[in-house]
Design a protein around this motif. Sequence first.
Motif, PDB file in Angstrom:
ATOM      1  N   VAL A  32     -42.311  49.376  -5.082  1.00  0.00           N
ATOM      2  CA  VAL A  32     -43.089  49.088  -3.874  1.00  0.00           C
ATOM      3  C   VAL A  32     -42.780  50.119  -2.777  1.00  0.00           C
ATOM      4  N   THR A  33     -41.495  50.455  -2.646  1.00  0.00           N
ATOM      5  CA  THR A  33     -41.093  51.441  -1.630  1.00  0.00           C
ATOM      6  C   THR A  33     -41.756  52.792  -1.879  1.00  0.00           C
ATOM      7  N   THR A  34     -41.680  53.257  -3.100  1.00  0.00           N
ATOM      8  CA  THR A  34     -42.243  54.569  -3.430  1.00  0.00           C
ATOM      9  C   THR A  34     -43.752  54.602  -3.191  1.00  0.00           C
ATOM     10  N   TRP A  35     -44.428  53.541  -3.578  1.00  0.00           N
ATOM     11  CA  TRP A  35     -45.890  53.498  -3.435  1.00  0.00           C
ATOM     12  C   TRP A  35     -46.296  53.479  -1.962  1.00  0.00           C
ATOM     13  N   LEU A  36     -45.638  52.635  -1.171  1.00  0.00           N
ATOM     14  CA  LEU A  36     -45.958  52.558   0.261  1.00  0.00           C
ATOM     15  C   LEU A  36     -45.617  53.867   0.975  1.00  0.00           C
ATOM     16  N   SER A  37     -44.514  54.486   0.585  1.00  0.00           N
ATOM     17  CA  SER A  37     -44.111  55.742   1.210  1.00  0.00           C
ATOM     18  C   SER A  37     -45.175  56.822   1.002  1.00  0.00           C
ATOM     19  N   LYS A  38     -45.698  56.901  -0.208  1.00  0.00           N
ATOM     20  CA  LYS A  38     -46.721  57.903  -0.495  1.00  0.00           C
ATOM     21  C   LYS A  38     -48.061  57.544   0.137  1.00  0.00           C
ATOM     22  N   ARG A  39     -48.393  56.281   0.105  1.00  0.00           N
ATOM     23  CA  ARG A  39     -49.707  55.852   0.611  1.00  0.00           C
ATOM     24  C   ARG A  39     -49.825  56.045   2.119  1.00  0.00           C
ATOM     25  N   TYR A  40     -48.743  55.726   2.857  1.00  0.00           N
ATOM     26  CA  TYR A  40     -48.801  55.794   4.316  1.00  0.00           C
ATOM     27  C   TYR A  40     -48.029  56.981   4.889  1.00  0.00           C
ATOM     28  N   ARG A  41     -47.547  57.842   3.992  1.00  0.00           N
ATOM     29  CA  ARG A  41     -46.876  59.074   4.402  1.00  0.00           C
ATOM     30  C   ARG A  41     -45.718  58.809   5.366  1.00  0.00           C
ATOM     31  N   VAL A  42     -44.863  57.901   4.942  1.00  0.00           N
ATOM     32  CA  VAL A  42     -43.659  57.548   5.698  1.00  0.00           C
ATOM     33  C   VAL A  42     -42.457  57.946   4.856  1.00  0.00           C
ATOM     34  N   ALA A  43     -41.411  58.462   5.487  1.00  0.00           N
ATOM     35  CA  ALA A  43     -40.210  58.885   4.761  1.00  0.00           C
ATOM     36  C   ALA A  43     -39.711  57.773   3.848  1.00  0.00           C
ATOM     37  N   ASN A  44     -39.290  58.144   2.662  1.00  0.00           N
ATOM     38  CA  ASN A  44     -38.881  57.156   1.672  1.00  0.00           C
ATOM     39  C   ASN A  44     -37.719  56.306   2.149  1.00  0.00           C
ATOM     40  N   ASP A  45     -36.727  56.930   2.823  1.00  0.00           N
ATOM     41  CA  ASP A  45     -35.571  56.165   3.310  1.00  0.00           C
ATOM     42  C   ASP A  45     -36.002  55.119   4.334  1.00  0.00           C
ATOM     43  N   ALA A  46     -36.901  55.521   5.252  1.00  0.00           N
ATOM     44  CA  ALA A  46     -37.376  54.573   6.260  1.00  0.00           C
ATOM     45  C   ALA A  46     -38.187  53.460   5.606  1.00  0.00           C
ATOM     46  N   THR A  47     -39.042  53.817   4.657  1.00  0.00           N
ATOM     47  CA  THR A  47     -39.841  52.805   3.955  1.00  0.00           C
ATOM     48  C   THR A  47     -38.944  51.842   3.196  1.00  0.00           C
ATOM     49  N   ASN A  48     -37.885  52.353   2.605  1.00  0.00           N
ATOM     50  CA  ASN A  48     -36.954  51.503   1.872  1.00  0.00           C
ATOM     51  C   ASN A  48     -36.325  50.453   2.780  1.00  0.00           C
ATOM     52  N   MET A  49     -35.989  50.851   4.003  1.00  0.00           N
ATOM     53  CA  MET A  49     -35.408  49.893   4.951  1.00  0.00           C
ATOM     54  C   MET A  49     -36.430  48.823   5.344  1.00  0.00           C
ATOM     55  N   LEU A  50     -37.682  49.245   5.528  1.00  0.00           N
ATOM     56  CA  LEU A  50     -38.722  48.283   5.893  1.00  0.00           C
ATOM     57  C   LEU A  50     -38.979  47.309   4.751  1.00  0.00           C
ATOM     58  N   VAL A  51     -39.039  47.810   3.537  1.00  0.00           N
ATOM     59  CA  VAL A  51     -39.279  46.954   2.372  1.00  0.00           C
ATOM     60  C   VAL A  51     -38.113  45.992   2.174  1.00  0.00           C
TER      61      VAL A  51
END
Length: 309
Positions: free
Chosen positions: A125-144
């Motif tokens: 889920v983190t990887t997909w959201l990071s690519k879809r919304y162009r947000v850094a993977n580390d930041a997306t991981n914290m949000l997820v």
Amino acid sequence: MTHRSTEAALPVSTVAGQPALARIRARATAISARGVLTTAQHTLTVFGISALALIALLMFRPDLGKQLTHSLFPLPMTEAQAVEAPALSALMAAPASVQTVAAADTQLSKEEKALLGTQKQQQWVTTWLSKRYRVANDATNMLVSTAYLTAREIKLDPLLILAVMAIESGLNPFAESPVGAQGLMQVMSKVHHERFQEMGGVQAALNPVANIRVGSLILKDYVTRGGSVEAGLKTYVGAANFATDSGYGSRVLAEYRRLKQVSAGQRVPTSTPMMVSNSPAPAKNVAAAPEETGSLTIKVQPHNEIAGL
């Protein structure tokens, strides 16, 4: 006799010589003035050429201009202090009152494990959201991670929370709407200020963790009162008193279904176009929701079941 004639002739010669003397003096004065003027002209010419040369030099060597400025106007000496950027984890830190105990530290029930999912599911889920919304993977991981932990605590599907976050703000924790909705889940902090009190006040609305928690609690309350996810989303976007939510609920549920597929290990294109309505979405509902308690089972008809307790 001779003496008298000499005395008489003296004034005549003196008078005759005065015009010549005056002309000489006038000529000397003119020459002096011309000399001064010539000298001044030469001086100005020299200064002008020097100024042009200096300007040309500064154009090609701006660093010399800075050095000259510092030499003529020295700045007061100040002690240099090293400035360090805060760590990303510090920016994403939750207020002390909403710290969630890690899953490994407690005995999880089957339902809680289902809400938390596996580490691999969260990573997908983190990887997909990071690519879809162009947000850094580390930041997306914290949000997820925060969404999953909050979902486990309040008994709400984490993918629904993430879907709302995605549609509301595109995962931008500092987003703000024209009517004042703030953060990842676009919470009306001035209306729901009581929910932020235990987290430090309304200024915590831009804290990603606090915003996810408050927004999730509001969403859960609206779904509970509305009796369905569709009704809850309609109230969440502020369209409870309108005939339509301008497609907001459909967009959230479409994103939810994509996240569901991603968490199941399916390959879902990150460039999938989002559903966009031509009608403007209603303004956020300004009615504060009461605190909610109890558990929640969410079912969407005719959509797939959204996990909950």
